[in-house]
Structures are given as C-alpha cells and as structure tokens.
Design a protein around this motif. Structure first.
Motif, PDB file in Angstrom:
ATOM      1  N   GLY A  72      -9.148  -3.275  19.056  1.00  0.00           N
ATOM      2  CA  GLY A  72      -9.591  -2.124  19.844  1.00  0.00           C
ATOM      3  C   GLY A  72     -10.085  -0.998  18.954  1.00  0.00           C
ATOM      4  O   GLY A  72     -11.138  -0.392  19.214  1.00  0.00           O
ATOM      5  N   LYS A  73      -9.332  -0.708  17.905  1.00  0.00           N
ATOM      6  CA  LYS A  73      -9.742   0.365  16.977  1.00  0.00           C
ATOM      7  C   LYS A  73     -11.084   0.031  16.336  1.00  0.00           C
ATOM      8  O   LYS A  73     -11.990   0.882  16.262  1.00  0.00           O
ATOM      9  CB  LYS A  73      -8.694   0.537  15.881  1.00  0.00           C
ATOM     10  N   ASP A  74     -11.229  -1.202  15.881  1.00  0.00           N
ATOM     11  CA  ASP A  74     -12.476  -1.595  15.199  1.00  0.00           C
ATOM     12  C   ASP A  74     -13.662  -1.549  16.172  1.00  0.00           C
ATOM     13  O   ASP A  74     -14.754  -1.102  15.813  1.00  0.00           O
ATOM     14  CB  ASP A  74     -12.337  -3.003  14.618  1.00  0.00           C
ATOM     15  N   ALA A  75     -13.425  -1.999  17.409  1.00  0.00           N
ATOM     16  CA  ALA A  75     -14.504  -1.976  18.406  1.00  0.00           C
ATOM     17  C   ALA A  75     -14.908  -0.536  18.712  1.00  0.00           C
ATOM     18  O   ALA A  75     -16.094  -0.225  18.872  1.00  0.00           O
ATOM     19  CB  ALA A  75     -14.048  -2.689  19.675  1.00  0.00           C
ATOM     20  N   VAL A 118      -0.432  -8.976  30.277  1.00  0.00           N
ATOM     21  CA  VAL A 118       0.799  -8.695  29.522  1.00  0.00           C
ATOM     22  C   VAL A 118       0.549  -7.825  28.296  1.00  0.00           C
ATOM     23  O   VAL A 118       1.484  -7.239  27.745  1.00  0.00           O
ATOM     24  CB  VAL A 118       1.525  -9.995  29.101  1.00  0.00           C
ATOM     25  N   ILE A 119      -0.701  -7.748  27.861  1.00  0.00           N
ATOM     26  CA  ILE A 119      -1.065  -6.858  26.755  1.00  0.00           C
ATOM     27  C   ILE A 119      -2.313  -6.089  27.177  1.00  0.00           C
ATOM     28  O   ILE A 119      -3.230  -6.664  27.768  1.00  0.00           O
ATOM     29  CB  ILE A 119      -1.345  -7.644  25.451  1.00  0.00           C
ATOM     30  N   GLY A 120      -2.337  -4.792  26.886  1.00  0.00           N
ATOM     31  CA  GLY A 120      -3.523  -3.995  27.168  1.00  0.00           C
ATOM     32  C   GLY A 120      -3.784  -3.023  26.028  1.00  0.00           C
ATOM     33  O   GLY A 120      -2.848  -2.408  25.505  1.00  0.00           O
ATOM     34  N   VAL A 121      -5.048  -2.912  25.649  1.00  0.00           N
ATOM     35  CA  VAL A 121      -5.461  -1.931  24.641  1.00  0.00           C
ATOM     36  C   VAL A 121      -6.710  -1.234  25.148  1.00  0.00           C
ATOM     37  O   VAL A 121      -7.698  -1.890  25.495  1.00  0.00           O
ATOM     38  CB  VAL A 121      -5.756  -2.593  23.278  1.00  0.00           C
ATOM     39  N   ILE A 122      -6.661   0.093  25.237  1.00  0.00           N
ATOM     40  CA  ILE A 122      -7.801   0.905  25.663  1.00  0.00           C
ATOM     41  C   ILE A 122      -8.023   1.951  24.589  1.00  0.00           C
ATOM     42  O   ILE A 122      -7.114   2.717  24.269  1.00  0.00           O
ATOM     43  CB  ILE A 122      -7.499   1.607  27.008  1.00  0.00           C
ATOM     44  N   THR A 157     -12.656  10.813  22.007  1.00  0.00           N
ATOM     45  CA  THR A 157     -11.508  11.718  22.078  1.00  0.00           C
ATOM     46  C   THR A 157     -10.349  11.181  21.252  1.00  0.00           C
ATOM     47  O   THR A 157      -9.260  11.761  21.264  1.00  0.00           O
ATOM     48  CB  THR A 157     -11.038  11.904  23.533  1.00  0.00           C
ATOM     49  N   ALA A 158     -10.592  10.082  20.542  1.00  0.00           N
ATOM     50  CA  ALA A 158      -9.574   9.497  19.666  1.00  0.00           C
ATOM     51  C   ALA A 158      -8.259   9.255  20.396  1.00  0.00           C
ATOM     52  O   ALA A 158      -7.190   9.552  19.881  1.00  0.00           O
ATOM     53  CB  ALA A 158      -9.365  10.371  18.426  1.00  0.00           C
ATOM     54  N   GLN A 159      -8.353   8.748  21.626  1.00  0.00           N
ATOM     55  CA  GLN A 159      -7.127   8.414  22.356  1.00  0.00           C
ATOM     56  C   GLN A 159      -7.034   6.899  22.528  1.00  0.00           C
ATOM     57  O   GLN A 159      -7.915   6.259  23.110  1.00  0.00           O
ATOM     58  CB  GLN A 159      -7.073   9.161  23.693  1.00  0.00           C
ATOM     59  N   LEU A 160      -5.931   6.347  22.004  1.00  0.00           N
ATOM     60  CA  LEU A 160      -5.670   4.909  22.080  1.00  0.00           C
ATOM     61  C   LEU A 160      -4.458   4.692  22.982  1.00  0.00           C
ATOM     62  O   LEU A 160      -3.384   5.249  22.729  1.00  0.00           O
ATOM     63  CB  LEU A 160      -5.373   4.376  20.673  1.00  0.00           C
ATOM     64  N   PHE A 161      -4.660   3.920  24.025  1.00  0.00           N
ATOM     65  CA  PHE A 161      -3.576   3.578  24.945  1.00  0.00           C
ATOM     66  C   PHE A 161      -3.277   2.095  24.748  1.00  0.00           C
ATOM     67  O   PHE A 161      -4.207   1.288  24.715  1.00  0.00           O
ATOM     68  CB  PHE A 161      -3.998   3.819  26.396  1.00  0.00           C
ATOM     69  N   TRP A 191     -12.361  -7.285  34.372  1.00  0.00           N
ATOM     70  CA  TRP A 191     -12.492  -6.790  32.995  1.00  0.00           C
ATOM     71  C   TRP A 191     -12.397  -5.260  32.937  1.00  0.00           C
ATOM     72  O   TRP A 191     -12.062  -4.705  31.894  1.00  0.00           O
ATOM     73  CB  TRP A 191     -13.788  -7.285  32.340  1.00  0.00           C
ATOM     74  N   ASP A 192     -12.672  -4.589  34.066  1.00  0.00           N
ATOM     75  CA  ASP A 192     -12.515  -3.127  34.102  1.00  0.00           C
ATOM     76  C   ASP A 192     -11.038  -2.717  34.108  1.00  0.00           C
ATOM     77  O   ASP A 192     -10.713  -1.588  33.728  1.00  0.00           O
ATOM     78  CB  ASP A 192     -13.138  -2.534  35.379  1.00  0.00           C
ATOM     79  N   VAL A 193     -10.177  -3.588  34.630  1.00  0.00           N
ATOM     80  CA  VAL A 193      -8.806  -3.149  34.933  1.00  0.00           C
ATOM     81  C   VAL A 193      -7.701  -3.928  34.223  1.00  0.00           C
ATOM     82  O   VAL A 193      -6.547  -3.486  34.232  1.00  0.00           O
ATOM     83  CB  VAL A 193      -8.528  -3.209  36.462  1.00  0.00           C
ATOM     84  N   ALA A 194      -8.017  -5.082  33.610  1.00  0.00           N
ATOM     85  CA  ALA A 194      -6.939  -5.936  33.072  1.00  0.00           C
ATOM     86  C   ALA A 194      -6.062  -5.161  32.092  1.00  0.00           C
ATOM     87  O   ALA A 194      -4.834  -5.118  32.227  1.00  0.00           O
ATOM     88  CB  ALA A 194      -7.525  -7.180  32.402  1.00  0.00           C
ATOM     89  N   ALA A 195      -6.674  -4.510  31.110  1.00  0.00           N
ATOM     90  CA  ALA A 195      -5.890  -3.776  30.114  1.00  0.00           C
ATOM     91  C   ALA A 195      -5.149  -2.614  30.772  1.00  0.00           C
ATOM     92  O   ALA A 195      -3.965  -2.371  30.496  1.00  0.00           O
ATOM     93  CB  ALA A 195      -6.809  -3.254  29.003  1.00  0.00           C
TER      94      ALA A 195
END
Lengths: 334, 334
Positions: free
Chosen positions: A23-26, A135-139, A144-148, A253-257
């Motif tokens: 997620g960070k790299d993307a 079971v795993i989600g990364v947003i 805004t440098a916000q990682l969830f 794909w909009d909501v899984a994470a």
C-alpha cells in the motif's frame, strides 16, 4: 477443510506486513503521477510529454499501480487469486468472482475524480479475502499521508501507531441526531423521479431535516459529508469520525479493504436497503458483492441506555432504514 | 491617505511571516486537544479529568486557541484591530465590524463538528484585512498537516513550498460539466418548502442532474463534495481541486483567510445569489460580510474558447447563477 484453515495466524501476519508495504509503495506511485500534473512543479515532468492530457495521466497511473500490485502479489503469493478493478472492466461480465480461496481484491485508485482534480481524498485500497470474508485491509491516502490498516485479530490502525477507532464514545441515544452522516451523490444522474439520484436525495433530506419534518422522518443529523471516495468513507467510519455511511452502487474492490478495517475496529456493516420489517429483521453482515452498504462506526457500550455496543449499532441501523429509500443497484446477471 | 498606505510591502511581508507562524502554533494546540480525546492515547490525558465531556474539551480548545492568537497579536501589533468568532458571539450584535483599519479576522476552529467527531477537515483560519480587503490568509489543518497561505503580491502556497493553484487547467467549455462542486448542508434544517435547506438542495440537484434534466437546468457536475468546513472549501478552491464553491450563511471569520488565498491564487469570489439579469449583470468581488459566497477556482486561459482566465471564470459564475436559488441569509440589523 476451508481455505482459511490453511492460513495460520503467523501466515496472516506475514501477509499483512506485505500488504501494508504494498500500500505504501503504491501510494508513492500515485503521488508521483499527481505531482507530475502540478502547475509549477517540474519534478515529474519528464514522465510525460506536453500532449498527454490529464485523463491520459490518470489512466496511466491507475493501470501502472494495478500492474505494480498484481506483479508483486503474483511473485510473492503465486497461488492466490487476484481481482482488481481492471480485471473486471476488461472482463466480459461483472459476475461476483470471490469464492472461498485466498483472494486479493484491489482498487489501485479510489476517488478517481478527486485524483483528476487533485483533491486529496484519493487512495489505494488493498483487501485480502479468505472464505469470502475480508480479513486484511490496507488503505493509503498519500496526499494526506494517512494509512489505515487492519488484520483480523490484530486490531485496526492509523499510520500503524494509533489504534482505531480514535473515537468510540457511545452512539447518541437519539441517533441519528448527533451523528455525522457520510453519503455520495454518485455517477447515476438520471432525472427520473424514481431513479437512484432522487431516491438518494430524498433519503439525504430525511436524514438531515429537523425532527418531525418530512412526515416524521426528519433525522437532524449533526452533519452531512460527501468525500467522493467510498473507500475513505469506510476508513473514516473505522476511525470513528463518520457515525453512519449509507451508499449504493460500489463494487467489491471499492469496499473490501474498508470493510475489513471497519469490522476489525468494531464497526458494523450491513445492507443499505431497508427490509420489510425494519423493526425486527435480523441485521446481517453485508455480502461484499451486494453493492449496497450501511456502515455504523465502532462504539463503546451506552451507559445512558444500558445497551451493548452491538445493540446500539443495531438501533442506529434501524433508525437509518426507517428514513431511507430502496436503491436500485444490482449486478449484471444477478 | 488610506490605512493600507501606512503598510509598506516590507511591513506586510513581516506580518505574513508572523501570521504563518501563528497558524502553525495554533494548529499544534488544536491537535493537542484532539489527541487528548483519542481512545487509546494517554498523551494528553492529564489535560482533562474523567468528567470533562467531549463538548467541554472542544469549547476549551476553541477558546484557548482564540485567546492564544489574540494575545500574540496584541503583543506584536497593539494598534491593530482584532475580530474573532468569540468577539462576535459574546457581543450584543453581529453588525459588520470591519472598517478600513488593519484588522485581524480569526476563526480559531473552523469545522467544529468535524473536530468533535475527529474528522480531519478542521482548521484554524487567520485573515488580515486592510481597507476592507483580505490581504493575508493562513489556514492550517493540523490533522492532515496541510498549511495554505497567501500574502498580496507574494503568491499563494501549500505548505510554504508548492505554489497554488496546483491545478490551473482551463475551465471546461461546457461547465458546470467536468467541474467538482463543493457545497454545505449547514445548520438551518427547517422543513419549509421555501426555507434555506430546500433552496439549497434544489440548487444542488440542478447542478447534479443530467443535462436537459430539471427543466433544462441540469448541470451534470463531475462530483459534489461536502466537507463541513467553509474555510477548507475555499482552501481547496485555491488549490484548484474544487472548481466551484457555492454557499450561504458563513460569517467573515469563516472566509477572510480563504478569500485572501483564493484571490491571490487567481480565483474569483462573488455573491452566491443570482442577480436579476444573470447574463449581463456585472460580476463584483464579494463583500466579506455578505454571508453569500460563490468562488471559482484559478484557471489558465482557455485556448478552446479563446477566453481569458477571468472571462472563463465569469462564464462559470453565470452558469451557476442560472441554476441556483436565492438564499435567505442576512445580518442581524442589516
């Protein structure tokens, strides 16, 4: 033996670490393309020629990030299934493709209009699904440098350091009063009295007007927000900032994470469309492919009402159902 | 000799430097109070006792930040006038108090509902006004670490390093199509057919529906956004992310800094309410105390239409006026 049983807690932890880095790299790639479009900023100019339009650049960003993520997953986990927005849009149908096997469900760029306009509410969304459950989600919203992020059993997090929810006060006893409602206007803009746009706006109005208004449906929510990103709507539900998110039309794909993160943070996600018996119908977890979503934020138990967290969330679900209209979104072929 | 003539460019530059630092410091205080409310975070716990409610904490944050800013300004510039939200709310009237003298116009916390709910779209807003015009603006949103600032003649900036607008593409020839529209639902929720809420939602719908819809008023904007902060709406207009912001009801402390930043970035701010002759009425800069605002983002000239930037902005103003209803906001006593 289900597919999930093949994955130990330790396996899942490793997959989670991999997904967070992905997620960070993307996000870095998304920002590189965004910066290439900034007026007085030459930093990325060499990526494009003068004649590339904004739309070309956004399409290239979308495709490049999906390819980057897909390649990384295929290399690390060649046996896992991969579903991305591009997989669907290039396929012949939009059948629901998620089964029991370990599956990655990806949106390389959610909030495309925001990205085109350089409004910071865009992100990459990486979900990992086993036995049909996220079971795993990364947003990651790089501007805004916000990682969830969240992994089942390991909690949900903001920027890997602050546990989500940040806000878990009891839900208001007179909800939807006191609640922030998040909704989206969407792309369906037909001016038909019974079209989705008018159904949505009727519902927004019911939630917003003073108590007693709109034939007793007035909900007097504290605020109405529209970000233009279903994925970030869910992230802010997990944080506790949005009490209620009600929306139709998104794809898995909009909501899984986001669903993985909301559920791990203690929130509830069910269907947007009210059942016949709003008061007593069972409240079931949403099916990822349903295209109809209602999320309620994580909440502590309510001393004022004696409710458990889940009871208070179910109460709010019924108060929303009482005020909203059915939305008409289905899957092709469903 | 006007008051402005007493202030040299050098004076203004010094005031700007002071205002930027003031905004950063105020944002740190806002975040300290916000973090004190985070569930699993003890960092600010010593600031409050268990029985302090969320509302107490927010009120204290608001008041503390206004006092901090006011004291700093009185110490550094004792001859300048100071107007803050608290000045008004504690005063006997809400008469328009801005005259020709150098005046600071402050909102210590814009987006109060967002702040209460920990949604990141809150900020401090610091405007400096001379001869009735906002000439310096500083907006700092500490949760997303975005600082917007401008000083007349010195450009507008994001985080002091990126010149605003980031996006200055020509406005679409068929605007409002292709535009992102920012609007707010506001606090006036009366269920009266001719009340402000219904006038607003009628206008939102006109801007959103397909071309040809709503009796020919359909604007088919690219997206509709609601952040819950007038100040940040203006900041994102200056950035170029929001093409159009249309709103009624705000006060001068909500918009002084934002108007300075939008104008310095090359945007246009006029009145929300359409004049009798939408096609030909002159388009005048907004009066800060009017409570009715329509902002159009900075834009480059349009090769497709041969328009200058200003001409294209005026075209978009008229296209908005054609689709929106009059809003009924006035000043007490006005």
């Amino acid at each position: 033996m289900s597919a999930a049983q093949h994955l130990s807690d330790d396996d899942l932890a490793k997959i989670y670490t991999f997904a967070v880095q992905l997620g960070k790299d993307a996000g870095v790639i998304l920002m590189k393309f965004a910066q290439a479009r900034w007026s007085d900023n030459g930093s990325g100019a060499q990526l494009f020629t003068e004649k590339d339009s904004a739309v070309d650049i956004v399409t290239k960003a979308d495709e490049d990030v999906e390819t980057f993520i897909k390649n990384a997953i295929e290399k690390k986990y060649p046996t896992h299934k991969f579903l991305g927005e591009e997989t669907y849009s290039k396929g012949a149908s939009q059948d629901y493709l998620i089964g029991d096997e370990p599956t990655w469900c990806i949106d390389p760029l959610d909030g495309t209009v925001n990205y085109t306009h350089l409004f910071p509410m865009f992100c990459v969304s990486i979900g990992f699904i086993v036995d049909g459950r996220a079971v795993i989600g990364v947003i990651y919203a790089p501007f805004t440098a916000q990682l969830f992020s969240a992994c089942r059993g390991r909690g949900a997090w903001l920027n890997e350091t602050q546990r989500l929810p940040l806000r878990d006060q009891p839900l208001p006893p007179n909800a939807p009063q006191g609640c922030v409602l998040s909704v989206e206007w969407g792309k369906d803009r037909k001016d038909a009295p019974d079209g989705n746009l008018h159904r949505k706006v009727d519902s927004f109005l019911n939630m917003a007007v003073e108590p007693g208004g709109r034939g007793g449906k007035g909900g007097m929510v504290h605020g109405v927000r529209s970000l233009g990103s279903a994925t970030l709507d869910l992230a802010y539900v997990a944080l506790g900032a949005f009490d209620i998110w009600w929306e139709g039309g998104c794809w898995e794909w909009d909501v899984a994470a986001g669903v993985a993160i909301v559920q791990e943070a203690g929130g509830l996600v069910t269907t947007a469309n009210p059942p016949a018996d709003v008061k007593n119908a069972p409240i079931e977890d949403v099916r990822l492919g349903s295209r109809l979503y209602l999320a309620i934020r994580p909440a502590g138990p309510s001393p004022a009402t004696g409710e458990s967290a889940r009871e208070s969330q179910e109460r709010v679900v019924r108060e929303v159902w009482r005020r909203v209209r059915h939305l008409d979104y289905s899957r092709p072929g469903a």
